[in-house]
Design a protein around this motif. Structure first.
Motif, short mmCIF file in Angstrom:
data_model
loop_
_atom_site.label_atom_id
_atom_site.label_comp_id
_atom_site.label_asym_id
_atom_site.label_seq_id
_atom_site.Cartn_x
_atom_site.Cartn_y
_atom_site.Cartn_z
N ILE A 1 4.42 -8.22 -4.83
CA ILE A 1 3.17 -8.84 -5.31
C ILE A 1 3.38 -10.35 -5.54
O ILE A 1 2.52 -11.17 -5.21
N ASN B 1 -7.24 -1.17 -15.06
CA ASN B 1 -6.96 -1.65 -13.69
C ASN B 1 -7.42 -3.11 -13.54
O ASN B 1 -6.75 -3.92 -12.88
N ARG B 2 -8.54 -3.47 -14.11
CA ARG B 2 -9.04 -4.85 -13.99
C ARG B 2 -8.09 -5.84 -14.67
O ARG B 2 -7.76 -6.91 -14.11
N GLN C 1 2.73 1.75 -3.41
CA GLN C 1 1.84 2.16 -4.50
C GLN C 1 1.52 3.65 -4.45
O GLN C 1 1.42 4.33 -5.48
N ASN D 1 0.83 -1.20 0.00
CA ASN D 1 0.00 0.00 0.00
C ASN D 1 0.86 1.25 0.00
O ASN D 1 0.62 2.21 -0.75
N LYS E 1 -1.80 -9.85 -12.62
CA LYS E 1 -0.91 -10.00 -11.46
C LYS E 1 -1.35 -11.17 -10.58
O LYS E 1 -0.52 -11.91 -10.04
N GLU E 2 -2.65 -11.33 -10.44
CA GLU E 2 -3.14 -12.47 -9.64
C GLU E 2 -2.75 -13.80 -10.29
O GLU E 2 -2.29 -14.74 -9.60
N ILE F 1 -4.90 -5.37 -15.28
CA ILE F 1 -3.66 -5.42 -14.50
C ILE F 1 -3.82 -6.32 -13.28
O ILE F 1 -2.97 -7.18 -12.98
N ASP F 2 -4.89 -6.15 -12.52
CA ASP F 2 -5.10 -6.95 -11.30
C ASP F 2 -5.25 -8.43 -11.63
O ASP F 2 -4.67 -9.30 -10.95
N LYS F 3 -5.99 -8.74 -12.67
CA LYS F 3 -6.18 -10.15 -13.04
C LYS F 3 -4.87 -10.79 -13.49
O LYS F 3 -4.56 -11.93 -13.13
#
Length: 990
Positions: free
Chosen positions: A777, A494-495, A202, A199, A501-502, A497-499
């Motif tokens: 991450i 953003n979606r 970022q 956090n 990285k997950e 990127i998050d997917k």
């Protein structure tokens, strides 16, 4: 021969008539084995092929036909057929060996088992008795079809090992799972710490990104002006180079115009010189034509001169050859005269040659009469010498055998001790071999597991690389979707990127687990390899110990027969020694040798005289050759006297032709050619001067061509000079314009600051922080993946515990089955249950054959000696010994007489065959007794026939072979075998 309808049959005939051959044909057809040591020996003398067709029935259900043939010097052919409603149908396999295996599958009986049970072969009735105890037990097991239990035992052992390995692997996995499940709390705390750090990083990254975007806009404007300035600089540089090029081209063009004006000023002089060059060229063409004509006549003159010289040389050569031939004939005539002067001496020697030849012919006739007698004498003497050498070798062999047997008797106790020691060593090594096999199987399983893990590792690494590339694409400005290639707004960006990285964290966690399993398996394989090397080193001497045990067992078994053999060898040695000393061998050959010597002395053939007569013929053989040569010389002398006048006449003609040489046609042609050459009037010196002047005048031709070229190009070059002057003026004005544009751009750049260093620092700082974020991450994803795996691992742990219990239960079950199916389990129990029945049947028959004097007992175990350390312990040995008792007690089988031994063998073999016929598993309906009565007296023969009739209802067919006339009358059905010049013939008597 058709055996249908025959039950108890006697096959009779004289010795060598072919009785046993009838039975050997059956065994050769089915199994390809007979008494013949070589395959070609089964073929009848004078025939090219042997062929047997044998039709038989199995269990009164299925009829088969076997056809086996063998050509002399070729390869055997085997065919198997089965009877169907439409006739016999071939079921032959591919190849001789495959067909033989197919026959064994149908009859379920091999050759060794057949001859040890139902076929009492001639001279081999004791086949089953003389086998070693272990071999007897093996034969009995095969007859009872106990080999199927060996297959079941091996299958049970394999399954037991399989479940044991699975249980060990399951235990190891449970231990690993339990150790990993203890990491759950630690992983949860690490996840919370990593989330806080992410956090903070970022937030800092977002501030730096905003500042960097502002500086990039300013720097982009400055970069645009710098690129524009560079473009103007390049235009100015190109204009400068173009201006210099025009200046050089104008200067070069001015020089060319000056040179052309100089050539135009010499126009009159060039035209006069070119006219003189044309006149000289015409004169040279006229002289060249005369020179060509002169050369033609000169070459023709040389050709005629050569022809004239060649004809003169030919005539001279022919004259020389004729004179040389005349001289040779004269010399040869003189030599022939000298040779013919000795013709009387040669005729006298030829008469002596004829006399010597007549004497030699008489001696040759006597030699033809004596030579067969001499060869026969040599053969007889060779047989006697060979028999003497054979007796001496046999005597020496008996002496060596006697010494060996005495030595073996002395080493009896030492052999028994050595056998016990070697058996204990082999038992220990066999346990280590079993353990080594388990280590090898476990190592192979670990290697296969590592290969699967390595494949997964490569798959995960490739997936991580693709995800990194995807993240880098999304970090660029105005990024598009990696799948649909459409622009992304901030929400969708953003979606994605998050997917991504997950997915990256999940994959990295799985890769970490695979790498950990590979490292653990590598360590385990290293331990197994070290253990395998250590155990393999201990098994080096296993083959040697097996071979040693076999050698010692054979020696120990042979020692029991050595005592009686020693007595027999001693007696045989004395008899043989007496025979050699008295020369009582081959009396017929020795008498025939003496008669031949007497007859040869009567003929009085002297080989020395024969040689001298042959030498005398060779001495006078020259006269025959010389006389033939003299006849040839007389013919040559006559031919020479004819040829000499012809050659003398030829010489005279050749001398006349040479004297008339100057009157020939070729000489007249030569004179005409000389006159033509003088008429041409060619002057070579004048022609040479003309050519010299012409070469000097050639420069005017080149200058005349230059004059024509300059006259045409001069106006064009003047126009080009004017164009270059105008272009150069335009380039100068354009250069001034570019210099003003450069000054304006430099002024704008001076008013704009350069933020490149600040942008570089911010980009480096952002990249470092991005890597740190990616690392955090990835760590967080790995921890989450590990947490999920530990949850799944807990479920696997519980399932693995249940599976371990099942593996252990299956292992115990198959261990018990392997013991039950083993040699000491069901097989031993079945043999021990069968042996009392076999023993009772054998004793029942033996009591009839021996008037209740003999009794047989089978022993399956005997006491041995084992040792553990220094303390000796009793040990039971598996065996199948046969004990025989009579009125005086129990004694060895070898001590019984031939008739008694045959009765014992016959009783046991008949009982064994009867037992097999009663059992449903063995389809044995045939009994054969081949020449077993020769050792029996009249009472013993009657008892054997009675025993055969007693067991006759248990067999479909019983064949008894004998050559004794008083025995064949005891059988109602007989097959008579007689032998004549065409071979053996069969006849059935009922």
């Amino acid at each position: 021969m058709d055996f249908r309808g025959l039950h108890t049959v006697c096959i009779c005939g004289s010795n060598g008539a072919g009785k046993s051959s009838l039975l050997e044909a059956i065994t050769w057809a089915i199994w390809g084995q007979s008494r013949a040591g070589i395959e070609d020996d089964v073929i009848h003398a004078g025939a090219k092929e042997a062929r047997v067709n044998f039709t038989f029935q199995m269990s009164l259900m299925q009829t088969y036909r076997v056809i086996r043939s063998h050509p002399r010097g070729g390869t055997s052919v085997l065919e198997l057929q089965v009877e169907t409603p439409d006739g016999f149908r071939a079921i032959t396999a591919k190849g001789l060996r495959a067909t033989q295996e197919l026959i064994l599958q149908h009859i379920k009986l091999d050759y060794d088992t057949f001859v040890n049970s139902a076929y009492l072969r001639q001279g081999r009735a004791d086949e089953f008795m003389v086998k070693r105890p272990s071999d007897r037990k093996q034969i009995l097991a095969e007859l009872l079809k106990l080999n199927q239990y060996d297959d079941l035992e091996e299958s049970s052992k394999d399954l037991s090992r399989h479940f044991k390995i699975r249980a060990e692997e399951s235990s190891r996995l449970l231990a690993e799972m339990k150790e990993r499940l203890q990491e759950r709390e630690e992983i949860s705390q690490q996840k919370q710490d990593l989330a806080q750090e992410l956090n903070q990083l970022q937030q800092l990254q977002e501030l730096d990104q905003t500042k960097l975007q502002n500086l990039l806009v300013i720097q982009h404007q400055r970069k645009t002006w710098e690129e524009q300035l560079e473009f103007v600089y390049k235009q100015h540089q190109g204009l400068f180079h173009d201006k210099e090029r025009l200046k050089k081209e104008k200067s070069s063009l001015q020089i060319q115009l000056d040179q052309m004006e100089e050539i135009l000023q010499q126009k009159t002089e060039i035209e006069v010189g070119y006219s003189q060059y044309q006149q000289l060229q015409s004169q040279e063409e006229v002289l060249a034509a005369k020179f060509e004509n002169f050369t033609h006549w000169q070459e023709l003159k040389q050709q005629k001169q050569q022809e004239l010289d060649q004809d003169f040389k030919v005539l001279e050569q022919e004259l020389q050859e004729a004179r040389a031939t005349l001289n040779i004939l004269t010399q040869k005539e003189q030599e022939i005269g000298k040779i013919l002067a000795k013709i009387g001496e040669v005729e006298t020697a030829f008469a002596k040659l004829n006399s010597a030849r007549k004497n030699l012919a008489e001696l040759d006739q006597l030699q033809m009469q004596v030579s067969p007698l001499l060869r026969k004498r040599i053969n007889l003497q060779t047989q006697i010498d060979r028999e003497q050498a054979s007796l001496a070798a046999r005597l020496e062999l008996l002496e060596l055998t006697q010494d060996d047997l005495k030595s073996c008797q002395e080493n009896q106790h030492q052999l028994q001790q050595s056998v016990t020691e070697v058996a204990m060593q082999i038992e220990g090594i066999e346990k280590k071999r079993v353990y080594l096999q388990r280590v090898q199987e476990k190592g192979q399983e670990r290697r296969n597991f590592i290969e699967r893990l390595q494949a997964q590792q490569l798959e995960y690494e490739g997936l991580l690389e693709k995800l990194e590339q995807k993240l880098q694409m999304l970090q660029t400005p105005n990024a598009i979707c990696p799948l649909c290639e459409y622009p992304l707004d901030e929400h969708h960006w953003n979606r994605v990127i998050d997917k991504t990285k997950e997915e990256y964290r999940d994959t990295e966690g799985q890769l970490w687990v695979v790498r950990e399993q590979i490292a653990f398996s590598d360590r385990e394989i290293q331990v197994l390899r070290q253990e395998y090397r250590e155990v393999s080193q201990q098994l080096i001497h296993y083959d040697y110990l097996l071979e040693r045990r076999g050698q010692l067992a054979a020696k120990l078994e042979n020692n029991s027969y050595n005592k009686q053999r020693l007595q027999e060898i001693s007696q045989g040695r004395e008899d043989l020694k007496q025979l050699v000393q008295s020369k009582g061998y081959l009396p017929k050959q020795q008498q025939e040798l003496q008669e031949l010597d007497t007859y040869l002395q009567k003929l009085n053939y002297d080989e020395q005289k024969h040689i001298l007569a042959r030498n005398e013929v060779e001495i006078w053989r020259w006269s025959e050759v010389r006389l033939s040569q003299m006849k040839d010389n007389l013919k040559q002398k006559a031919e020479i006297q004819v040829r000499k006048p012809e050659i003398q006449e030829q010489i005279v003609k050749l001398e006349s032709s040479i004297n008339q040489y100057h009157n020939s046609p070729i000489y007249q042609e030569m004179q005409h050619i000389k006159k033509q050459i003088n008429d041409i009037g060619y002057d070579g010196e004048k022609h040479q001067k003309t050519r010299l002047y012409l070469r000097k005048a050639q420069c005017w031709q080149l200058r005349y061509q230059q004059l024509i070229t300059v006259t045409g190009q001069y106006p064009e070059l003047q126009d080009r000079l004017q164009e270059l002057t105008a272009s150069l003026s335009f380039r100068l004005s354009e250069e001034q314009r570019l210099i003003e544009q450069v000054n304006q751009i430099q002024e704008q750049l001076a008013n704009t600051a350069d933020h490149l260093d600040q942008i570089q620092v911010l980009e480096e700082q952002t990249a470092i922080r991005r890597k740190e974020l990616d690392k955090k991450i990835a760590q967080l994803g790995s921890l989450e993946q590990m947490a999920m795996q530990l949850e799944a691992l807990q479920k696997q742990y519980e399932e693995q515990q249940q599976q371990l219990q099942e593996y252990c239960r299956q292992n115990r079950i198959y261990q018990e089955l392997a013991q039950a199916f083993g040699k000491n389990g069901i097989q031993t129990l079945m043999i021990e249950n069968i042996l009392p029945q076999l023993e009772a049947g054998a004793n029942q028959l033996l009591s009839r054959l021996s008037a209740n004097q003999l009794h047989v007992q089978f022993v399956t175990q005997k006491a041995g000696r084992g040792s553990r350390g220094k303390k000796k312990t009793a040990k039971l040995i598996e065996t199948l010994d046969i004990l025989i008792a009579d009125a005086r007690g129990t004694r060895a089988y070898e001590t019984y007489s031939g008739g008694e031994a045959f009765r014992i063998n016959f009783a046991i073999r008949l009982a064994l065959a009867k037992l097999l016929a009663q059992r449903a598993g063995a389809a044995l309906q045939l009994l054969i007794v081949d020449e077993g009565f020769g050792t029996q007296d009249k009472e013993g023969c009657d008892r054997l026939i009675s025993a055969i009739n007693t067991i006759a209802p248990d067999f479909a067919c019983i064949l008894t072979v004998t050559h004794m006339p008083h025995l064949k009358e005891a059988f109602q059905v007989r097959i008579e075998v007689n032998k004549n010049q065409q071979g053996s013939q069969l006849s059935l008597l009922i």
